[in-house]
Design an enzyme around this catalytic site. Structure first.
Site, PDB file in Angstrom:
ATOM      1  N   HIS A 173       1.374 -11.614   1.530  1.00  0.00           N
ATOM      2  CA  HIS A 173       0.370 -10.837   1.060  1.00  0.00           C
ATOM      3  C   HIS A 173      -0.389 -11.699  -0.219  1.00  0.00           C
ATOM      4  CE1 HIS A 173      -1.208  -6.651   0.198  1.00  0.00           C
ATOM      5  NE2 HIS A 173      -2.076  -7.572   0.052  1.00  0.00           N
ATOM      6  N   TYR A 176       0.574  -1.280  -0.032  1.00  0.00           N
ATOM      7  CA  TYR A 176      -0.033   0.053  -0.134  1.00  0.00           C
ATOM      8  C   TYR A 176       0.801   1.254  -0.200  1.00  0.00           C
ATOM      9  CZ  TYR A 176      -3.562  -3.305   1.684  1.00  0.00           C
ATOM     10  OH  TYR A 176      -4.452  -4.471   1.805  1.00  0.00           O
TER      11      TYR A 176
END
Length: 269
Positions: free
Chosen positions: A117, A57
């Site tokens: 992730h 992010y």
């Protein structure tokens, strides 16, 4: 805030806040950082203590600074972040360097939940990355470890070959894609399911049905969906850039859906 206990005894709040566009220009995923922590400030004021972020992010520092400024003790927060494995793992030295960067940006010496992730197509590399997470877990730097976007075959690899089983699998679960089979598989193996973008997939037709369901309870369509998720024992991490809607996503513990409600919601898609 209600919590559930993970398979290692750690408690996780069942509602958290997503953060992937917080602190960014235009509230865009790929936007540059604005230099403020507005949405995190609101989330903390609203009572969120479970904050979900990730290296991918590119804004972990927004979360870290928001927590620091809040003066709420670090131990009251449950912070999740994720190793950026969308292109695999660059080796042990790379992984450890990336982990150190996350800790620095988050201004903390431990993370409550650290995830891979995404899976990739190199089993040996995935196991190497997982063993690095196990090392940090065994040293107490990570209080729990897990995965994101893993399917059954990826979970089987870790369950068979690892010493520490995943505590969490964070997956897509939303209207039109409830992912029931994988959630059941997670549960069978003692793995908690976390839904990312739990309010996605809601078109006009689905919203009308959800509004109808919520009306007798005085709840919004979004609150109905979140309630449905937690009644399925799924942890949710909604996200909003609106302070009032952030608060609404926490206000889901004073009603229960009927069996008929749940059947209608399950059929949406």
């Amino acid at each position: 805030m209600k919590e559930r206990t993970l398979n290692n005894g750690i408690a996780i709040p069942i509602v958290g806040s997503g953060t992937n566009t917080y602190g960014k220009e235009g509230n865009q995923y790929r936007g540059a950082l604005r230099g403020d922590t507005q949405e995190i400030d609101w989330a903390i004021e609203n009572g969120y203590r479970h904050l979900d972020c990730a290296q991918a992010y590119n804004n972990e520092e927004v979360v870290g600074e928001g927590i620091r400024k809040s003066f709420v003790p670090r131990e009251e927060f449950f912070i999740t972040t994720k190793l950026n494995t969308f292109e695999g793992c660059g080796g042990a030295d790379w992984a450890r360097a990336e982990i150190d960067k996350s800790l620095e940006k988050l201004q903390t010496d431990y993370v409550d939940l650290f995830l891979l992730h995404a899976p990739w197509d190199q089993d040996a590399e995935m196991l190497e990355a997982w063993r690095i997470l196990e090392d940090y877990y065994n040293r107490g730097v990570f209080k729990s470890i897990g995965v994101s976007n893993f399917k059954k075959e990826h979970l089987d690899l870790l369950l068979e070959k690892s010493n520490v089983p995943p505590a969490v699998n964070q997956i897509k679960s939303q209207v039109g894609h409830w992912n029931e089979d994988l959630i059941a598989y997670d549960k069978m193996h003692g793995i908690a399911t976390v839904a990312w973008s739990p309010l996605g997939g809601i078109d006009e037709k689905a919203r009308k049905v959800l509004d109808e369901i919520g009306q007798p309870y005085g709840k919004t369509y979004a609150q109905v969906v979140l309630r449905y998720q937690i009644e399925r024992d799924v942890i949710v991490i909604p996200k909003s850039h609106n302070q009032e809607r952030q608060a609404q996503s926490l206000d889901i513990f004073d009603f229960e859906l009927t069996a008929s409600d749940r059947d209608r919601i399950a059929e949406l898609g």
